[in-house]
Design a protein around this motif. Structure first.
Motif, PDB file in Angstrom:
ATOM      1  N   ALA A  33      10.734  -8.346  -2.246  1.00 51.96           N
ATOM      2  CA  ALA A  33      11.035  -9.420  -2.986  1.00 51.96           C
ATOM      3  C   ALA A  33      12.673  -9.694  -2.914  1.00 51.96           C
ATOM      4  N   SER A  34      13.469  -8.838  -2.867  1.00 53.40           N
ATOM      5  CA  SER A  34      14.945  -9.042  -2.795  1.00 53.40           C
ATOM      6  C   SER A  34      15.399  -9.747  -1.500  1.00 53.40           C
ATOM      7  N   LYS A  35      14.738  -9.311  -0.505  1.00 58.05           N
ATOM      8  CA  LYS A  35      14.848  -9.793   0.760  1.00 58.05           C
ATOM      9  C   LYS A  35      14.628 -11.316   0.723  1.00 58.05           C
ATOM     10  N   LEU A  36      13.240 -11.687   0.377  1.00 60.95           N
ATOM     11  CA  LEU A  36      12.749 -12.866   0.490  1.00 60.95           C
ATOM     12  C   LEU A  36      13.696 -13.876  -0.632  1.00 60.95           C
ATOM     13  N   LEU A  37      14.001 -13.383  -1.828  1.00 61.51           N
ATOM     14  CA  LEU A  37      14.892 -14.057  -2.655  1.00 61.51           C
ATOM     15  C   LEU A  37      16.197 -14.451  -2.006  1.00 61.51           C
ATOM     16  N   MET A  38      16.803 -13.675  -1.071  1.00 64.55           N
ATOM     17  CA  MET A  38      18.155 -14.006  -0.385  1.00 64.55           C
ATOM     18  C   MET A  38      17.871 -14.922   0.689  1.00 64.55           C
ATOM     19  N   ALA A  39      16.718 -14.954   1.289  1.00 66.83           N
ATOM     20  CA  ALA A  39      16.518 -15.710   2.554  1.00 66.83           C
ATOM     21  C   ALA A  39      16.044 -17.288   1.938  1.00 66.83           C
ATOM     22  N   GLU A  40      15.166 -17.374   1.170  1.00 67.41           N
ATOM     23  CA  GLU A  40      14.645 -18.923   0.881  1.00 67.41           C
ATOM     24  C   GLU A  40      13.743 -18.500  -0.555  1.00 67.41           C
ATOM     25  N   PRO A  41      14.267 -18.532  -1.575  1.00 62.06           N
ATOM     26  CA  PRO A  41      13.653 -18.468  -2.963  1.00 62.06           C
ATOM     27  C   PRO A  41      12.443 -19.014  -3.102  1.00 62.06           C
ATOM     28  N   PRO A  42      11.261 -18.474  -3.189  1.00 67.25           N
ATOM     29  CA  PRO A  42      10.134 -19.208  -3.513  1.00 67.25           C
ATOM     30  C   PRO A  42      10.014 -19.559  -5.329  1.00 67.25           C
ATOM     31  N   ASN A  43       8.930 -20.299  -5.544  1.00 65.27           N
ATOM     32  CA  ASN A  43       8.629 -20.424  -6.970  1.00 65.27           C
ATOM     33  C   ASN A  43       8.482 -19.149  -7.612  1.00 65.27           C
ATOM     34  N   SER A  44       7.516 -18.385  -7.093  1.00 61.33           N
ATOM     35  CA  SER A  44       7.448 -17.216  -7.718  1.00 61.33           C
ATOM     36  C   SER A  44       6.655 -16.327  -6.568  1.00 61.33           C
ATOM     37  N   MET A  45       6.602 -15.006  -6.824  1.00 62.49           N
ATOM     38  CA  MET A  45       6.049 -14.265  -5.952  1.00 62.49           C
ATOM     39  C   MET A  45       5.096 -13.289  -6.648  1.00 62.49           C
ATOM     40  N   LEU A  46       3.794 -12.639  -6.027  1.00 68.24           N
ATOM     41  CA  LEU A  46       2.947 -12.103  -6.850  1.00 68.24           C
ATOM     42  C   LEU A  46       2.670 -10.758  -5.814  1.00 68.24           C
ATOM     43  N   TYR A  47       2.762  -9.563  -6.218  1.00 70.56           N
ATOM     44  CA  TYR A  47       2.646  -8.252  -5.181  1.00 70.56           C
ATOM     45  C   TYR A  47       1.161  -7.621  -5.797  1.00 70.56           C
ATOM     46  N   LEU A  48       0.389  -7.144  -5.018  1.00 71.50           N
ATOM     47  CA  LEU A  48      -0.606  -6.349  -5.493  1.00 71.50           C
ATOM     48  C   LEU A  48      -0.217  -5.031  -5.205  1.00 71.50           C
ATOM     49  N   LEU A  49      -0.249  -4.102  -5.905  1.00 67.92           N
ATOM     50  CA  LEU A  49       0.323  -2.824  -5.641  1.00 67.92           C
ATOM     51  C   LEU A  49      -0.922  -2.018  -5.811  1.00 67.92           C
ATOM     52  N   LEU A  50      -1.322  -1.116  -4.497  1.00 65.83           N
ATOM     53  CA  LEU A  50      -2.391  -0.654  -4.716  1.00 65.83           C
ATOM     54  C   LEU A  50      -2.278   0.782  -3.856  1.00 65.83           C
ATOM     55  N   SER A  51      -2.675   1.980  -4.766  1.00 65.02           N
ATOM     56  CA  SER A  51      -2.773   3.336  -4.392  1.00 65.02           C
ATOM     57  C   SER A  51      -4.180   3.665  -4.283  1.00 65.02           C
ATOM     58  N   VAL A  52      -5.109   3.125  -4.198  1.00 60.91           N
ATOM     59  CA  VAL A  52      -6.597   3.354  -4.177  1.00 60.91           C
ATOM     60  C   VAL A  52      -6.893   4.117  -5.681  1.00 60.91           C
ATOM     61  N   LEU A 110       0.802  -1.120   0.035  1.00 61.58           N
ATOM     62  CA  LEU A 110      -0.028  -0.125  -0.104  1.00 61.58           C
ATOM     63  C   LEU A 110       0.723   1.337  -0.054  1.00 61.58           C
ATOM     64  N   ASN A 111       0.680   2.146  -0.988  1.00 67.76           N
ATOM     65  CA  ASN A 111       1.362   3.454  -0.958  1.00 67.76           C
ATOM     66  C   ASN A 111       0.522   4.495  -1.656  1.00 67.76           C
ATOM     67  N   GLN A 112       0.186   5.611  -1.318  1.00 68.22           N
ATOM     68  CA  GLN A 112      -0.562   6.673  -2.167  1.00 68.22           C
ATOM     69  C   GLN A 112       0.101   6.950  -3.521  1.00 68.22           C
ATOM     70  N   ASN A 113       1.636   6.648  -3.592  1.00 73.57           N
ATOM     71  CA  ASN A 113       2.275   6.844  -4.800  1.00 73.57           C
ATOM     72  C   ASN A 113       2.614   5.124  -5.376  1.00 73.57           C
ATOM     73  N   LEU A 114       2.066   5.073  -6.413  1.00 69.98           N
ATOM     74  CA  LEU A 114       2.314   3.737  -7.121  1.00 69.98           C
ATOM     75  C   LEU A 114       3.678   3.597  -7.466  1.00 69.98           C
ATOM     76  N   ASP A 115       4.447   4.410  -7.690  1.00 70.21           N
ATOM     77  CA  ASP A 115       5.951   4.331  -8.137  1.00 70.21           C
ATOM     78  C   ASP A 115       6.592   3.894  -6.632  1.00 70.21           C
ATOM     79  N   ARG A 116       6.217   4.573  -5.681  1.00 75.67           N
ATOM     80  CA  ARG A 116       6.954   3.980  -4.403  1.00 75.67           C
ATOM     81  C   ARG A 116       6.314   2.565  -3.971  1.00 75.67           C
ATOM     82  N   ALA A 117       5.148   2.127  -4.172  1.00 72.59           N
ATOM     83  CA  ALA A 117       4.695   0.810  -3.922  1.00 72.59           C
ATOM     84  C   ALA A 117       5.518  -0.130  -4.699  1.00 72.59           C
ATOM     85  N   HIS A 118       5.784   0.379  -5.920  1.00 74.43           N
ATOM     86  CA  HIS A 118       6.717  -0.661  -6.838  1.00 74.43           C
ATOM     87  C   HIS A 118       7.866  -0.756  -6.223  1.00 74.43           C
TER      88      HIS A 118
END
Length: 401
Positions: free
Chosen positions: A249-268, A234-242
Motif C-alpha cells: 500500500a505504501s508503494k501505491l500511495l507514493m505512485a498514484e494514490p487511489p481513493n482507497s485500497m482493500l486487501y484480503l489477508l489470507l492464511s487459510v 497470501l501468507n501462512q502467517n497472518l502477521d506477515r501478510a499484514h
C-alpha cells in the motif's frame, strides 16, 4: 479399507509418495537393509523407488494423517535424501535413523532407531494484530452466507487430513485458490442425473478423497495479486501478510494514490481485511478462523470473505425477475438445473430466491437432506442428482447428493 503404510522419498524439493499394505517395522527394516546394502549414497533413490512396490507418484507435499478417524493408514516412512535420514511414525511413536546404517552388511534392528519430536501442528492462534478493529458495515446476504459456509465447511472436513497439519507453500496456495473460488462463487457445478447416467457400473472405486489424497487443482501463482478491484495477500502467517499489505500500500500511495485500497489477508487458517484510504489512514478487521481441519469456518470469516469478494466484483445488473415474489423466483431457479445445488449457486450469484435449505424436492422418492457424497455409488432410476464442484475443470473432491 485394509490398513496401509505410506512411503515418501524426499529430495531436492520433490516428494515421491506411495502406499502399500501395512507391514510391521521389523520386516520393513529388513527390506530396507537388503535394498541399500553396499549401495553408494547416490544410488539410494533408485534402490528404494524400484525395490519398494508402493504405486509411486510425484507430489509437492508429504501427507501424514495419523490419528485420522478413518484409520486406514497405520505407519508412515519418510526417506529424506537431503538429510540422509529415515523417519518412521505410527500412532504411538516417532523414530529416526541415518540411512547410512542400511548401507552396511548388517541388518538394521529396531533397537538402533532413536525417538524424535515431529514438527508441532500449526498454531490455531489468530496472530497478533492488536485492537482496535474495524467492523465493515456492508453485510452479505443470508442466502450467500449460508451457501458459502456450508460448502467451505464440507470442503474443510473433506481435506482435514492435510489442513490440520503443516503443509508446503504450494499446497497452501492450492487451498488459498480453493477458498477464493468458493468465496467468490467462481466454481463450476457439474451434475450427474439418472436420466443421463443409468448404469450399475461405478466410474471409479473408493472415496472421492481419502487420507492419501492431495489437491490437484491450480495454485495461486503470486503472493500478492489483484482480484477484481481488491488485492489478495497470501501468507501462512497472518502477521506477515499484514506487513506485506502495508508495504504494498505504501508503494501505491507514493505512485498514484487511489481513493482507497482493500486487501484480503489470507492464511487459510485465518482471514482478515486491511483497508487504506487516500490519505494513508489504515484499519483492519479482527482475524477470523477459517479452515484448520478441525473446526468449521466461523461466521465472521465467511462474512469477511464475502465482503472482500463483493468489493472485488461489481454486482450483476438486476432484471425483471428480481421484481417477482421470492416464491416465483424459486420456481424460476428450479427450472435452470436438474438438482437444487446448482440452482442455489445461481441464486447466490444473481441474488435471487430464498435461502437454500439443503433439502431435496418434496417428491417422496427424492426427498430428504442433501449431504456430501464421499464415494461414488451405483446409480438407478430414482437416484437423486449428484452435484460435483470443480475449480477450472479440476474436481475439488466435493460432491453432493
Amino acid at each position: 479399507m485394509a490398513p496401509t503404510s505410506s512411503f515418501n522419498i524426499v529430495g531436492e524439493g520433490l516428494v515421491f509418495s506411495g502406499v502399500r499394505n501395512a507391514e510391521n517395522l521389523g520386516e520393513a527394516l529388513v527390506l530396507f537393509s537388503r535394498l541399500l546394502s553396499r549401495k553408494p549414497k547416490n544410488a539410494t533413490f533408485d534402490a528404494l523407488f524400484q525395490g519398494i512396490h508402493a504405486d509411486w507418484s510425484l507430489h509437492d507435499d508429504i501427507v501424514n494423517p495419523l490419528g485420522d478417524k478413518r484409520q486406514a493408514l497405520v505407519t508412515v516412512y519418510t526417506f529424506d535424501l537431503d538429510q540422509d535420514m529415515l523417519y518412521f511414525s505410527d500412532a504411538t511413536q516417532n523414530l529416526q535413523i541415518p540411512l547410512s546404517c542400511f548401507r552396511s552388511d548388517e541388518i538394521v534392528l529396531l533397537e538402533m532407531m532413536k525417538p524424535y519430536e515431529p514438527p508441532p501442528p500449526p498454531s490455531l492462534k489468530n496472530g497478533a494484530l492488536p485492537p482496535p478493529y474495524w467492523k465493515p458495515t456492508q453485510s452479505a446476504s443470508v442466502r450467500s452466507v449460508s451457501f458459502v459456509k456450508r460448502v467451505l465447511s464440507d470442503f474443510g472436513h473433506l481435506w482435514r487430513h492435510i489442513l490440520r497439519r503443516g503443509y508446503s507453500e504450494h499446497t497452501f496456495r492450492q487451498f488459498a485458490m480453493a477458498i477464493l473460488r468458493i468465496g467468490s462463487l467462481d466454481v463450476d457445478i457439474r451434475e450427474e442425473a439418472s436420466r443421463w447416467l443409468h448404469t450399475s457400473m461405478l466410474p471409479q472405486r473408493g472415496p472421492h478423497v481419502w487420507i492419501h489424497s492431495r489437491p490437484t487443482w491450480k495454485a495461486c501463482g503470486e503472493q500478492i495479486f489483484p482480484l477484481g478491484k481488491i488485492m489478495v495477500v497470501l501468507n501462512q502467517n497472518l502477521d506477515r501478510a499484514h506487513s506485506l499489505a502495508e508495504a504494498d500500500a505504501s508503494k501505491l500511495l507514493m505512485a498514484e494514490p487511489p481513493n482507497s485500497m482493500l486487501y484480503l489477508l489470507l492464511s487459510v487458517q485465518h482471514v482478515a481485511l486491511y483497508k487504506v484510504d487516500c490519505n494513508g489512514a489504515t484499519k483492519y478487521t479482527e482475524p477470523a478462523a477459517l479452515l484448520n481441519g478441525t473446526d468449521s469456518p466461523s461466521n465472521e470469516a465467511v462474512l469477511l470473505l464475502l465482503h472482500a469478494t463483493a468489493a472485488a466484483f461489481p454486482p450483476l445488473p438486476r432484471t425483471l425477475v428480481h421484481k417477482l415474489p421470492v416464491e416465483l423466483q424459486d420456481r424460476v431457479l428450479s427450472n435452470v438445473s436438474e438438482g437444487q445445488v446448482k440452482a442455489a449457486h445461481l441464486g447466490c450469484l444473481l441474488e435471487l430466491g430464498s435461502t437454500f435449505g439443503w433439502l431435496r424436492s418434496d417428491d417422496t422418492r427424492r426427498g430428504g437432506q442433501i449431504e456430501a457424497l464421499l464415494s461414488p455409488t451405483h446409480r438407478h432410476e430414482t437416484t437423486p442428482v449428484d452435484s460435483k464442484i470443480y475449480f477450472d475443470g479440476v474436481f475439488s473432491g466435493l460432491a453432493y447428493r
